[in-house]
Write a protein that holds these residues in place. Structure first.
Motif, short mmCIF file in Angstrom:
data_model
loop_
_atom_site.label_atom_id
_atom_site.label_comp_id
_atom_site.label_asym_id
_atom_site.label_seq_id
_atom_site.Cartn_x
_atom_site.Cartn_y
_atom_site.Cartn_z
N TRP A 102 -1.00 -2.08 -11.91
CA TRP A 102 0.37 -1.93 -12.41
C TRP A 102 0.72 -3.02 -13.42
O TRP A 102 1.52 -2.80 -14.34
CB TRP A 102 1.32 -1.95 -11.23
CG TRP A 102 2.75 -1.67 -11.56
CD1 TRP A 102 3.26 -0.57 -12.21
CD2 TRP A 102 3.87 -2.49 -11.23
NE1 TRP A 102 4.63 -0.66 -12.30
CE2 TRP A 102 5.02 -1.83 -11.70
CE3 TRP A 102 4.01 -3.71 -10.58
CZ2 TRP A 102 6.31 -2.36 -11.54
CZ3 TRP A 102 5.28 -4.23 -10.40
CH2 TRP A 102 6.41 -3.56 -10.89
N PHE B 153 5.39 1.81 -10.31
CA PHE B 153 4.50 1.34 -9.26
C PHE B 153 4.25 2.44 -8.24
O PHE B 153 3.15 2.56 -7.69
CB PHE B 153 5.08 0.10 -8.56
CG PHE B 153 4.13 -0.50 -7.55
CD1 PHE B 153 2.85 -0.86 -7.90
CD2 PHE B 153 4.53 -0.66 -6.23
CE1 PHE B 153 1.97 -1.40 -6.96
CE2 PHE B 153 3.66 -1.20 -5.29
CZ PHE B 153 2.38 -1.57 -5.66
N VAL C 9 1.38 4.55 -9.55
CA VAL C 9 0.10 3.85 -9.43
C VAL C 9 -0.33 3.76 -7.98
O VAL C 9 -1.50 3.96 -7.64
CB VAL C 9 0.21 2.44 -10.06
CG1 VAL C 9 -1.08 1.65 -9.85
CG2 VAL C 9 0.53 2.54 -11.55
#
Length: 204
Positions: A172, A181, A184
């Motif tokens: 990230w 985030f 990810v």
């Protein structure tokens, strides 16, 4: 002391812990790349509105104070998984629980970047993320009907989940990454599955 008083005391202690941790991280970021070495306990305590003695009652090092948020999140990992619906498949339950736990709120990029780029802080963060493994082992075992004392599946899966969270944080922070985030982390956790528990108890 009644239950309400005990709950209030616990909440006040947690609020103090969080205030010290936030102050430590903010001051370290303000000091730049070598912020950890430049921040003093007295300054952290003053910024958090507590005494140095109170600070020392909560934390044994500045690194521990800065990474307290990650440690507290990790301690809640098992409960986060246990709170998912009982009939939900393990992969869906883990991904939903970890995304809710680690992305609400979304991590502070500046803070995470400092943690990941400072060896002492990175080591403390690794220890914090590893704290998720024990609670996750128990929660995974309960959900899958496995025995963590006999089956490797709960412990291996818990370790893989903790590792995926750590790798997601690094990815990230990479230059050029524009994904949230949560996106990810979902991708990282999907790499852990499909891990399947053993079909039944095995004799040793």
């Amino acid at each position: 002391m009644n239950d309400d008083a005990m709950d209030l005391r616990a909440r006040n202690k947690q609020a103090t812990r969080e205030a010290i941790s936030h102050a430590a991280l903010r001051l370290a970021i303000e000091q730049g790349p070598h912020g950890l070495a430049l921040v003093r306990v007295h300054d952290i305590a003053a910024a958090a509105g507590v005494s140095s003695r109170t600070y020392n009652n909560y934390f044994s090092s500045r690194a521990e104070a800065i990474c307290a948020f990650q440690a507290d999140q990790s301690r809640r990992a098992g409960q986060a998984l246990r709170s998912r619906p009982a009939g939900e498949p393990l992969d869906q339950a883990v991904i939903a629980a970890m995304i809710e736990l680690y992305t609400d709120p979304e991590p502070d990029k500046a803070g995470l970047r400092m943690i990941m780029s400072t060896p002492e802080l990175e080591g403390e963060a690794l220890k914090a993320f590893t704290m998720a493994e024990g609670p996750l082992v128990e929660a995974i075992a309960a959900r899958t009907g496995t025995d963590p004392g006999r089956d490797l599946f709960p412990a291996v899966t818990a370790a893989a989940i903790a590792g995926a969270i750590r790798v997601a944080g690094r990815h990230w922070l990479e230059p050029g990454n524009t994904d949230s985030f949560a996106t990810v982390l979902r991708h990282a956790l999907s790499c852990v599955f499909p891990a399947t528990p053993p079909e039944g108890p095995r004799d040793r």
